[in-house]
Design a protein around this motif. Structure first.
Motif, PDB file in Angstrom:
ATOM      1  N   SER A  49       0.818  -1.218   0.000  1.00  0.00           N
ATOM      2  CA  SER A  49       0.000   0.000   0.000  1.00  0.00           C
ATOM      3  C   SER A  49       0.848   1.262   0.000  1.00  0.00           C
ATOM      4  CB  SER A  49      -0.923   0.007   1.227  1.00  0.00           C
ATOM      5  OG  SER A  49      -1.760  -1.118   1.232  1.00  0.00           O
ATOM      6  N   THR A  50       1.992   1.221   0.663  1.00  0.00           N
ATOM      7  CA  THR A  50       2.771   2.444   0.869  1.00  0.00           C
ATOM      8  C   THR A  50       3.980   2.583  -0.057  1.00  0.00           C
ATOM      9  OG1 THR A  50       4.043   1.325   2.605  1.00  0.00           O
ATOM     10  CG2 THR A  50       2.115   2.598   3.292  1.00  0.00           C
ATOM     11  N   ILE A  53       3.734   5.410  -2.906  1.00  0.00           N
ATOM     12  CA  ILE A  53       3.283   6.764  -2.570  1.00  0.00           C
ATOM     13  C   ILE A  53       4.336   7.784  -2.994  1.00  0.00           C
ATOM     14  CG2 ILE A  53       2.828   8.335  -0.646  1.00  0.00           C
ATOM     15  CD1 ILE A  53       1.395   6.185   0.755  1.00  0.00           C
ATOM     16  N   PRO A 105      -6.175  -0.302  -1.776  1.00  0.00           N
ATOM     17  CA  PRO A 105      -5.179   0.396  -2.614  1.00  0.00           C
ATOM     18  C   PRO A 105      -5.156  -0.085  -4.062  1.00  0.00           C
ATOM     19  CG  PRO A 105      -4.228  -0.261  -0.511  1.00  0.00           C
ATOM     20  CD  PRO A 105      -5.571  -0.927  -0.611  1.00  0.00           C
ATOM     21  N   ASN A 126      -4.184   8.291  -2.758  1.00  0.00           N
ATOM     22  CA  ASN A 126      -3.139   7.285  -2.579  1.00  0.00           C
ATOM     23  C   ASN A 126      -2.752   7.134  -1.115  1.00  0.00           C
ATOM     24  OD1 ASN A 126      -2.656   6.198  -5.119  1.00  0.00           O
ATOM     25  ND2 ASN A 126      -1.323   7.870  -5.735  1.00  0.00           N
ATOM     26  N   ALA A 130      -3.470   4.046   1.435  1.00  0.00           N
ATOM     27  CA  ALA A 130      -2.310   3.337   1.955  1.00  0.00           C
ATOM     28  C   ALA A 130      -2.304   3.283   3.479  1.00  0.00           C
ATOM     29  CB  ALA A 130      -1.028   4.005   1.449  1.00  0.00           C
ATOM     30  N   ASP A 133      -5.196   1.506   5.996  1.00  0.00           N
ATOM     31  CA  ASP A 133      -5.038   0.073   6.252  1.00  0.00           C
ATOM     32  C   ASP A 133      -4.393  -0.186   7.616  1.00  0.00           C
ATOM     33  OD1 ASP A 133      -6.250  -0.546   3.917  1.00  0.00           O
ATOM     34  OD2 ASP A 133      -4.554  -1.557   2.995  1.00  0.00           O
ATOM     35  N   ALA A 232       4.300  -0.923   7.322  1.00  0.00           N
ATOM     36  CA  ALA A 232       3.701   0.038   6.394  1.00  0.00           C
ATOM     37  C   ALA A 232       4.551   1.302   6.289  1.00  0.00           C
ATOM     38  CB  ALA A 232       2.283   0.384   6.847  1.00  0.00           C
TER      39      ALA A 232
END
Length: 401
Positions: A49-50, A53, A105, A126, A130, A133, A232
């Protein structure tokens, strides 16, 4: 989700359910190996998810992002939990509401191709997708402690520990875990190691593999200690090499497939809990989650353009994290999978409908074409020259008699 991906996930879910029924794996979700396996899937999803970014855009939109991660997430959780508690007044309703409050995501990544989406809204969406979560993961873990106590379940050791104190301690450990990784990364950057390993020769490839092994060992330690927020946060600075990015994307999607398969296996072992009542409860949960995103997105998108407001308000879709949280909750809250699984389907269907509506509106609206600065300057100079010529060619006024 795209239709092909959605069909694939449904096929995996059905095949795993049939396999679980045939093998009679009724109590697999109660084993210690299951717990660590699910945490590993969650860690992959959170890192995925991250890792993409844009940190620059994140800084420039930090106020809206912080509002989304604090007020936005909490507003969604409160709304969903309130709806569920009113209709189903039981402690588990609070935890179920948190489990589906995040934005997928993968859905946000597919929405980046929208023609009318501004770069600012893209960055906010975004970051929101991210970081809500890990926030909802932490809330799910600690609110489940409250729910279990309210239901009169839990050990004497749990009764001594305050959930609020445990939250603070766990948050500090997560930050320490991420800071230690950042310190090593910073030292490596100072020594020029990343630039040397980014080359295409054999020595650089071997170094990349060595770094990947070290990172994997550190990630295994984080999973064993349930440091999901720290994992994360590491995704913000520790990024895959260019040659590995497709592999990293494949890992995230593979985790989604594996989690979907695990969901089918658990459903097979808890078939007696999948009733008309749990399906209706899941439908209500899914609708509440989607409406909560519309309300939160509407509040946080004030002052933005029409399409940006729609993108933020209609972006709710559940994916890997919701599936994994359902699997995490099942041992302590029997029937969680039977409720969350229909909720995931409902939010995805509503997302598809909302996406189709936005697409139709986009086709009806003209695409704004940016005008280069030199064209604007030339047009201004042309106007001034035309006015000057008209002034010179104008007939002089006749004197009055």
């Amino acid at each position: 989700m795209a239709l092909s991906r959605g069909a694939l996930l449904v096929a995996v879910l059905g095949a795993s359910w049939l396999g679980g029924r045939a093998l009679h794996v009724d109590d697999v979700y109660l084993t210690p190996a299951y717990h660590y396996f699910i945490l590993a899937l969650l860690a992959i999803g959170l890192y995925g998810s991250t890792r993409d970014i844009d940190v620059g855009e994140l800084r420039s939109n930090r106020r809206t992002v912080l509002l989304a991660l604090s007020i936005g997430v909490m507003a969604k959780v409160v709304f969903i939990a309130a709806v569920m508690l009113v209709l189903y007044p039981e402690p588990a309703s609070l935890v179920l509401g948190v489990a589906v409050a995040q934005i997928d995501p993968l859905a946000v990544a597919s929405a980046q191709r929208r023609r009318h989406m501004s770069s600012s809204t893209r960055a906010v969406l975004n970051a929101w997708a991210a970081f809500d979560d890990p926030v909802t993961v932490l809330l799910t873990v600690y609110l489940s402690m409250f729910a279990l106590r309210a239901a009169g379940i839990g050990s004497s050791a749990d009764a001594v520990t305050s959930p609020a104190a445990a939250f603070v301690v766990d948050l500090a450990l997560n930050l320490l875990f991420a800071c230690a990784a950042y310190a090593v990364w910073w030292v490596a950057r100072r020594t020029g190691l990343p630039s040397r390993l980014a080359k295409a020769d054999l020595v650089a490839r071997a170094g990349q593999v060595a770094v990947a092994v070290v990172a994997l060992v550190y990630a295994v330690f984080g999973v064993s200690q349930s440091l999901m927020l720290g994992i994360a946060l590491i995704g913000l600075f520790f990024r895959p090499y260019l040659a590995w990015r497709r592999t990293a994307t494949g890992f995230v999607f593979g985790a989604l497939l594996v989690a979907t398969g695990a969901l089918g296996v658990v459903l097979a072992g808890t078939t007696e809990l999948l009733t008309a009542g749990t399906v209706v409860k899941g439908v209500v949960l899914g609708i509440a989650a989607y409406v909560a995103q519309m309300l939160a997105g509407g509040l946080l998108s004030r002052g933005r353009g029409r399409f940006d407001r729609l993108y933020l308000a209609l972006s709710q879709q559940n994916g890997l994290t919701a599936i994994v949280l359902a699997l995490v909750l099942e041992p302590d809250f029997p029937g969680a999978v039977a409720v969350i699984a229909p909720a995931i389907v409902v939010t995805n269907v509503l997302y598809g409908v909302g996406s189709a509506v936005v697409t139709r509106l986009e086709k009806q609206a003209p695409v704004p074409v940016p005008v280069p600065v030199w064209v604007m300057v030339a047009a201004h100079m042309n106007i001034r020259a035309t006015r000057a010529r008209r002034a010179l060619s104008a007939e002089p006024a006749r004197p009055k008699l």
